[in-house]
Design a protein around this motif. Structure first.
Motif, PDB file in Angstrom:
ATOM      1  N   PRO A  28       0.846  -1.202   0.000  1.00 26.71           N
ATOM      2  CA  PRO A  28       0.000   0.000   0.000  1.00 26.71           C
ATOM      3  C   PRO A  28       0.877   1.247   0.000  1.00 26.71           C
ATOM      4  N   ASP A  29       0.250   2.390  -0.225  1.00 30.71           N
ATOM      5  CA  ASP A  29       0.981   3.653  -0.116  1.00 30.71           C
ATOM      6  C   ASP A  29       1.239   4.002   1.342  1.00 30.71           C
ATOM      7  N   LEU A  30       0.260   3.700   2.185  1.00 30.35           N
ATOM      8  CA  LEU A  30       0.332   4.010   3.611  1.00 30.35           C
ATOM      9  C   LEU A  30      -0.102   2.810   4.428  1.00 30.35           C
ATOM     10  N   ALA A  31       0.382   2.748   5.653  1.00 29.63           N
ATOM     11  CA  ALA A  31      -0.100   1.770   6.614  1.00 29.63           C
ATOM     12  C   ALA A  31      -0.256   2.472   7.956  1.00 29.63           C
ATOM     13  N   SER A  32      -1.378   2.238   8.603  1.00 30.26           N
ATOM     14  CA  SER A  32      -1.569   2.776   9.948  1.00 30.26           C
ATOM     15  C   SER A  32      -1.078   1.752  10.963  1.00 30.26           C
ATOM     16  N   VAL A  33      -0.351   2.238  11.954  1.00 27.43           N
ATOM     17  CA  VAL A  33       0.217   1.365  12.986  1.00 27.43           C
ATOM     18  C   VAL A  33      -0.203   1.912  14.341  1.00 27.43           C
ATOM     19  N   ASN A  34      -0.953   1.116  15.086  1.00 25.04           N
ATOM     20  CA  ASN A  34      -1.394   1.530  16.422  1.00 25.04           C
ATOM     21  C   ASN A  34      -0.231   1.401  17.398  1.00 25.04           C
ATOM     22  N   MET A  35       0.239   2.536  17.890  1.00 26.78           N
ATOM     23  CA  MET A  35       1.482   2.531  18.654  1.00 26.78           C
ATOM     24  C   MET A  35       1.351   1.852  20.014  1.00 26.78           C
ATOM     25  N   HIS A  36       0.136   1.672  20.518  1.00 20.88           N
ATOM     26  CA  HIS A  36      -0.012   1.010  21.814  1.00 20.88           C
ATOM     27  C   HIS A  36       0.080  -0.510  21.698  1.00 20.88           C
ATOM     28  N   GLU A  37       0.067  -1.048  20.489  1.00 21.54           N
ATOM     29  CA  GLU A  37       0.050  -2.489  20.319  1.00 21.54           C
ATOM     30  C   GLU A  37       1.457  -3.071  20.399  1.00 21.54           C
ATOM     31  N   PRO A  38       1.613  -4.248  20.980  1.00 17.85           N
ATOM     32  CA  PRO A  38       2.936  -4.880  21.037  1.00 17.85           C
ATOM     33  C   PRO A  38       3.536  -5.054  19.649  1.00 17.85           C
ATOM     34  N   GLY A  39       4.806  -4.733  19.530  1.00 17.12           N
ATOM     35  CA  GLY A  39       5.493  -4.899  18.260  1.00 17.12           C
ATOM     36  C   GLY A  39       5.303  -3.757  17.286  1.00 17.12           C
ATOM     37  N   SER A  40       4.695  -2.664  17.732  1.00 17.03           N
ATOM     38  CA  SER A  40       4.401  -1.557  16.813  1.00 17.03           C
ATOM     39  C   SER A  40       5.673  -0.944  16.238  1.00 17.03           C
ATOM     40  N   ALA A  41       6.684  -0.734  17.059  1.00 17.64           N
ATOM     41  CA  ALA A  41       7.910  -0.098  16.563  1.00 17.64           C
ATOM     42  C   ALA A  41       8.574  -0.962  15.501  1.00 17.64           C
ATOM     43  N   GLU A  42       8.574  -2.282  15.682  1.00 14.99           N
ATOM     44  CA  GLU A  42       9.176  -3.173  14.698  1.00 14.99           C
ATOM     45  C   GLU A  42       8.406  -3.128  13.381  1.00 14.99           C
ATOM     46  N   VAL A  43       7.084  -3.045  13.459  1.00 17.61           N
ATOM     47  CA  VAL A  43       6.273  -2.938  12.246  1.00 17.61           C
ATOM     48  C   VAL A  43       6.571  -1.637  11.516  1.00 17.61           C
ATOM     49  N   VAL A  44       6.678  -0.537  12.255  1.00 18.93           N
ATOM     50  CA  VAL A  44       7.001   0.751  11.634  1.00 18.93           C
ATOM     51  C   VAL A  44       8.339   0.660  10.901  1.00 18.93           C
ATOM     52  N   ARG A  45       9.335   0.113  11.545  1.00 18.82           N
ATOM     53  CA  ARG A  45      10.666   0.046  10.928  1.00 18.82           C
ATOM     54  C   ARG A  45      10.656  -0.837   9.676  1.00 18.82           C
ATOM     55  N   GLU A  46       9.947  -1.965   9.752  1.00 13.81           N
ATOM     56  CA  GLU A  46       9.876  -2.855   8.593  1.00 13.81           C
ATOM     57  C   GLU A  46       9.208  -2.152   7.412  1.00 13.81           C
ATOM     58  N   LEU A  47       8.108  -1.453   7.659  1.00 10.44           N
ATOM     59  CA  LEU A  47       7.396  -0.774   6.575  1.00 10.44           C
ATOM     60  C   LEU A  47       8.206   0.393   6.024  1.00 10.44           C
ATOM     61  N   LEU A  48       8.888   1.097   6.891  1.00  8.25           N
ATOM     62  CA  LEU A  48       9.746   2.184   6.414  1.00  8.25           C
ATOM     63  C   LEU A  48      10.849   1.639   5.513  1.00  8.25           C
ATOM     64  N   ASP A  49      11.414   0.505   5.890  1.00  9.10           N
ATOM     65  CA  ASP A  49      12.442  -0.113   5.057  1.00  9.10           C
ATOM     66  C   ASP A  49      11.900  -0.477   3.680  1.00  9.10           C
ATOM     67  N   ARG A  50      10.591  -0.763   3.629  1.00 10.24           N
ATOM     68  CA  ARG A  50       9.968  -1.138   2.356  1.00 10.24           C
ATOM     69  C   ARG A  50       9.329   0.066   1.659  1.00 10.24           C
ATOM     70  N   ARG A  51       9.627   1.246   2.183  1.00  9.72           N
ATOM     71  CA  ARG A  51       9.180   2.512   1.592  1.00  9.72           C
ATOM     72  C   ARG A  51       7.659   2.671   1.586  1.00  9.72           C
ATOM     73  N   VAL A  52       7.028   2.171   2.633  1.00  8.23           N
ATOM     74  CA  VAL A  52       5.594   2.394   2.847  1.00  8.23           C
ATOM     75  C   VAL A  52       5.440   3.533   3.847  1.00  8.23           C
ATOM     76  N   GLY A  53       4.614   4.504   3.530  1.00  7.10           N
ATOM     77  CA  GLY A  53       4.380   5.607   4.447  1.00  7.10           C
ATOM     78  C   GLY A  53       3.683   5.137   5.717  1.00  7.10           C
ATOM     79  N   ILE A  54       3.974   5.791   6.824  1.00  7.72           N
ATOM     80  CA  ILE A  54       3.443   5.386   8.122  1.00  7.72           C
ATOM     81  C   ILE A  54       2.532   6.458   8.690  1.00  7.72           C
ATOM     82  N   GLU A  55       1.359   6.009   9.147  1.00 10.74           N
ATOM     83  CA  GLU A  55       0.487   6.833   9.972  1.00 10.74           C
ATOM     84  C   GLU A  55       0.505   6.220  11.370  1.00 10.74           C
ATOM     85  N   ALA A  56       1.028   6.951  12.329  1.00  6.32           N
ATOM     86  CA  ALA A  56       1.101   6.451  13.699  1.00  6.32           C
ATOM     87  C   ALA A  56      -0.235   6.687  14.383  1.00  6.32           C
ATOM     88  N   GLY A  57      -0.908   5.608  14.760  1.00  2.00           N
ATOM     89  CA  GLY A  57      -2.208   5.721  15.404  1.00  2.00           C
ATOM     90  C   GLY A  57      -2.066   5.895  16.905  1.00  2.00           C
TER      91      GLY A  57
END
Length: 246
Positions: free
Chosen positions: A101-130
């Motif tokens: 996708p162009d963007l992915a929303s990541v709920n920051m209170h959920e376990p593993g959120s930071a790892e998901v953000v980093r993985e998506l950033l590495d894949r050049r997916v924009g992040i919306e921090a929920g």
């Protein structure tokens, strides 16, 4: 102003018959929402059983169908644990997405959120921090990722409007104190959806609306669907803009 149509979330057709589930339904609804004035779409892919899914094939089918229906429009998806409750499996599924996708929303209170953000950033997916709560804002700030995300979703989940507005104000205070510059989209759910949209419009913020967040119009009548909700939100934003110019 971004006007995001949130098409389905975890909703079922039992809650509203117009909730889009299958890729073709998502594509048709995205087209109708964009024609009504939405500038972006956000969706929760579904598996063959209709349940939320982060499986690569489910994400690919939904994203590809919507992209074909609204070429050039930003398409965002969820990474919520409501779609995959195991944080490790969630990470593995996202790592195997083929149609990004162009963007992915990541709920920051959920376990593993930071790892998901980093993985998506590495894949050049924009992040919306929920950010559902002030504590979620603190998690984002502590992660060191606040400067990496493309946008922040200030999205208190309390359906009581005054409490939701108070939570949003505290989230903003925390972000402001740390100089977070990412654009902020403000939205609420249920009974708080329209009051928070009004506050977002008044503050000149990005907005979102759709069946994921609310099933009714401001009058309390059941909405016909996503396009009808977007049309109402666009009209409210236009009225506010005219008022500021008068």
């Amino acid at each position: 102003m971004r006007i995001v149509a949130c098409l389905n979330g975890s909703r079922s057709t039992g809650e509203h018959p117009s909730v889009p589930v299958a890729p073709r339904q998502l594509a048709d609804d995205a087209r109708a929402a964009v024609d009504a004035g939405a500038t972006e779409v956000h969706l929760h892919p579904r598996g063959e059983d209709g349940a939320e899914s982060l499986e690569p094939q489910a994400v690919a089918a939904a994203v590809a169908a919507v992209r074909a229906a609204v070429p050039g429009v930003v398409v965002g998806v969820t990474t919520s644990l409501s779609a995959e409750p195991d944080p490790l499996r969630r990470y593995d599924l996202i790592n195997r997405w083929s149609e990004l996708p162009d963007l992915a929303s990541v709920n920051m209170h959920e376990p593993g959120s930071a790892e998901v953000v980093r993985e998506l950033l590495d894949r050049r997916v924009g992040i919306e921090a929920g950010l559902w709560t002030p504590d979620a804002a603190r998690i984002l700030l502590a992660s060191g990722l606040a400067g990496e995300v493309g946008a922040v979703l200030v999205e208190p989940m309390d359906p009581e409007p005054e409490r939701a507005l108070a939570a949003a104000a505290e989230i903003d205070r925390l972000l402001d104190a740390r100089g977070v510059r990412a654009p902020r989209l403000l939205h609420g759910t249920g009974a708080a959806a329209w009051p928070l949209l009004a506050a977002a419009v008044e503050q000149g913020r990005d907005i979102r609306i759709g069946l994921e967040d609310v099933l009714t119009e401001p009058s309390g009548a059941r909405a016909d669907g996503n396009a009808a909700l977007v049309r109402l939100a666009v009209a409210r934003a236009a009225e506010a803009g005219r008022a500021r110019l008068s």
